[in-house]
Design a protein around this motif. Structure first.
Motif, mmCIF file in Angstrom:
data_model
loop_
_atom_site.group_PDB
_atom_site.id
_atom_site.type_symbol
_atom_site.label_atom_id
_atom_site.label_comp_id
_atom_site.label_asym_id
_atom_site.label_seq_id
_atom_site.Cartn_x
_atom_site.Cartn_y
_atom_site.Cartn_z
ATOM 1 N N ARG A 189 0.831 -1.208 0.000
ATOM 2 C CA ARG A 189 0.000 0.000 0.000
ATOM 3 C C ARG A 189 0.863 1.255 0.000
ATOM 4 O O ARG A 189 1.946 1.268 0.568
ATOM 5 N N ASP A 190 0.340 2.311 -0.598
ATOM 6 C CA ASP A 190 0.982 3.614 -0.505
ATOM 7 C C ASP A 190 0.701 4.188 0.879
ATOM 8 O O ASP A 190 -0.291 3.829 1.519
ATOM 9 N N GLY A 191 1.566 5.092 1.338
ATOM 10 C CA GLY A 191 1.324 5.701 2.629
ATOM 11 C C GLY A 191 2.222 6.902 2.857
ATOM 12 O O GLY A 191 3.163 7.147 2.104
ATOM 13 N N PHE A 192 1.931 7.635 3.914
ATOM 14 C CA PHE A 192 2.713 8.806 4.289
ATOM 15 C C PHE A 192 3.682 8.422 5.398
ATOM 16 O O PHE A 192 3.337 7.670 6.304
ATOM 17 N N ILE A 193 4.894 8.984 5.335
ATOM 18 C CA ILE A 193 5.955 8.585 6.259
ATOM 19 C C ILE A 193 6.190 9.652 7.334
ATOM 20 O O ILE A 193 6.190 10.845 7.040
ATOM 21 N N PHE A 194 6.365 9.190 8.568
ATOM 22 C CA PHE A 194 6.699 10.028 9.720
ATOM 23 C C PHE A 194 7.811 9.323 10.486
ATOM 24 O O PHE A 194 7.786 8.096 10.609
ATOM 25 N N ILE A 195 8.780 10.092 11.009
ATOM 26 C CA ILE A 195 9.917 9.480 11.700
ATOM 27 C C ILE A 195 10.207 10.198 13.013
ATOM 28 O O ILE A 195 10.228 11.428 13.064
ATOM 29 N N TRP A 196 10.452 9.397 14.050
ATOM 30 C CA TRP A 196 10.849 9.896 15.366
ATOM 31 C C TRP A 196 12.202 9.302 15.728
ATOM 32 O O TRP A 196 12.546 8.206 15.309
ATOM 33 N N ASP A 197 12.937 10.042 16.545
ATOM 34 C CA ASP A 197 14.164 9.548 17.157
ATOM 35 C C ASP A 197 13.913 9.485 18.659
ATOM 36 O O ASP A 197 13.355 10.426 19.228
ATOM 37 N N ILE A 198 14.304 8.381 19.272
ATOM 38 C CA ILE A 198 14.164 8.235 20.720
ATOM 39 C C ILE A 198 15.568 7.996 21.279
ATOM 40 O O ILE A 198 16.207 6.992 20.951
ATOM 41 N N GLU B 42 13.898 10.413 25.571
ATOM 42 C CA GLU B 42 13.359 11.651 24.992
ATOM 43 C C GLU B 42 13.041 11.421 23.517
ATOM 44 O O GLU B 42 13.889 10.946 22.761
ATOM 45 N N THR B 43 11.824 11.761 23.130
ATOM 46 C CA THR B 43 11.354 11.528 21.770
ATOM 47 C C THR B 43 11.396 12.825 20.972
ATOM 48 O O THR B 43 10.874 13.841 21.416
ATOM 49 N N SER B 44 12.024 12.773 19.792
ATOM 50 C CA SER B 44 12.095 13.932 18.891
ATOM 51 C C SER B 44 11.435 13.571 17.569
ATOM 52 O O SER B 44 11.723 12.530 16.981
ATOM 53 N N VAL C 145 24.749 9.609 25.176
ATOM 54 C CA VAL C 145 25.288 8.353 24.656
ATOM 55 C C VAL C 145 24.413 7.202 25.141
ATOM 56 O O VAL C 145 23.651 7.343 26.097
ATOM 57 N N GLY C 146 24.514 6.063 24.462
ATOM 58 C CA GLY C 146 23.747 4.878 24.842
ATOM 59 C C GLY C 146 22.891 4.386 23.700
ATOM 60 O O GLY C 146 23.011 4.825 22.557
ATOM 61 N N LYS C 147 22.012 3.462 24.025
ATOM 62 C CA LYS C 147 21.146 2.836 23.026
ATOM 63 C C LYS C 147 19.962 3.741 22.710
ATOM 64 O O LYS C 147 19.234 4.158 23.602
ATOM 65 N N SER C 148 19.795 4.041 21.433
ATOM 66 C CA SER C 148 18.707 4.883 20.949
ATOM 67 C C SER C 148 17.910 4.112 19.898
ATOM 68 O O SER C 148 18.292 3.004 19.520
ATOM 69 N N ALA C 149 16.832 4.708 19.412
ATOM 70 C CA ALA C 149 16.009 4.037 18.410
ATOM 71 C C ALA C 149 15.411 5.045 17.441
ATOM 72 O O ALA C 149 15.112 6.178 17.815
ATOM 73 N N LEU C 150 15.276 4.615 16.203
ATOM 74 C CA LEU C 150 14.524 5.367 15.196
ATOM 75 C C LEU C 150 13.212 4.635 14.967
ATOM 76 O O LEU C 150 13.181 3.400 14.959
ATOM 77 N N THR D 231 11.186 -0.117 13.401
ATOM 78 C CA THR D 231 12.163 0.489 14.305
ATOM 79 C C THR D 231 13.557 -0.028 13.995
ATOM 80 O O THR D 231 13.728 -1.142 13.508
ATOM 81 N N VAL D 232 14.554 0.830 14.281
ATOM 82 C CA VAL D 232 15.957 0.447 14.174
ATOM 83 C C VAL D 232 16.646 0.969 15.422
ATOM 84 O O VAL D 232 16.579 2.162 15.726
ATOM 85 N N ASP D 233 17.296 0.057 16.152
ATOM 86 C CA ASP D 233 18.091 0.457 17.305
ATOM 87 C C ASP D 233 19.470 0.888 16.826
ATOM 88 O O ASP D 233 19.993 0.341 15.849
ATOM 89 N N TYR D 234 20.053 1.879 17.508
ATOM 90 C CA TYR D 234 21.419 2.268 17.210
ATOM 91 C C TYR D 234 22.120 2.706 18.486
ATOM 92 O O TYR D 234 21.487 3.019 19.484
ATOM 93 N N GLN D 235 23.435 2.685 18.435
ATOM 94 C CA GLN D 235 24.259 2.977 19.604
ATOM 95 C C GLN D 235 25.030 4.275 19.389
ATOM 96 O O GLN D 235 25.615 4.484 18.334
ATOM 97 N N VAL D 236 25.024 5.132 20.414
ATOM 98 C CA VAL D 236 25.786 6.384 20.387
ATOM 99 C C VAL D 236 26.881 6.281 21.458
ATOM 100 O O VAL D 236 26.604 5.928 22.601
ATOM 101 N N SER D 237 28.130 6.564 21.041
ATOM 102 C CA SER D 237 29.248 6.532 21.996
ATOM 103 C C SER D 237 30.066 7.808 21.852
ATOM 104 O O SER D 237 29.916 8.569 20.895
ATOM 105 N N ASN D 238 30.942 8.034 22.830
ATOM 106 C CA ASN D 238 31.813 9.237 22.814
ATOM 107 C C ASN D 238 32.793 9.190 21.676
ATOM 108 O O ASN D 238 33.276 8.276 21.208
#
Length: 142
Positions: free
Chosen positions: A25-34, A39-41, A79-84, A135-142
């Protein structure tokens, strides 16, 4: 959904998101970063992009769209585990997920709790049909 160039980032690096509509199906896309603090952006659409994009079935879409984009997705603290989170919605539901419609999601202490809250909020707001989430998990480090 894929996070480019990888799922591990250092502070200051930039990322790109590739969204592939694998539904029929066609659809509209929205994305958040957590982030790792929960904290959700709301990152797409944003004031620097065109209006909400309709993704046809099978179509891919990159954010930012190209190197000449008016914004970048730069890795910042914490830093730490985040998600899109990518949400694909049918046109009839798209007005219900604009930023002003999803102002308060509650407080969370980590990405997983915030993701659960977002999913529950979407279920309550959109009902059981006409949308899908990736969802995709990702890691942020120094």
């Amino acid at each position: 959904m894929q996070l480019l160039p990888d799922t591990e980032f250092s502070l200051g690096e930039t990322k790109q998101i590739e969204v592939h509509n694998q539904s029929d199906r066609d659809g509209f896309i929205f994305i958040w970063d957590i982030n790792s603090k929960g904290e959700t952006s709301y990152i797409y659409p944003n004031p620097y992009t065109e209006k909400v994009i309709k993704l046809k079935a099978g179509q891919k879409f990159n954010i930012p769209r190209n190197t000449g984009a008016r914004f970048t997705l730069t890795i910042v603290e914490p830093v730490g585990k985040s998600a899109l989170v990518a949400l694909l919605v049918e046109e009839s539901l798209s007005q219900k997920v604009l930023p002003e419609q999803l102002k308060t999601l509650g407080s969370a202490t980590n990405a997983q709790t915030a993701l659960h809250q977002l999913q529950e909020h979407l279920r309550a707001k959109l009902g059981p049909n006409g949308w899908s989430i990736a969802t995709v998990d990702y890691q942020v480090s120094n």
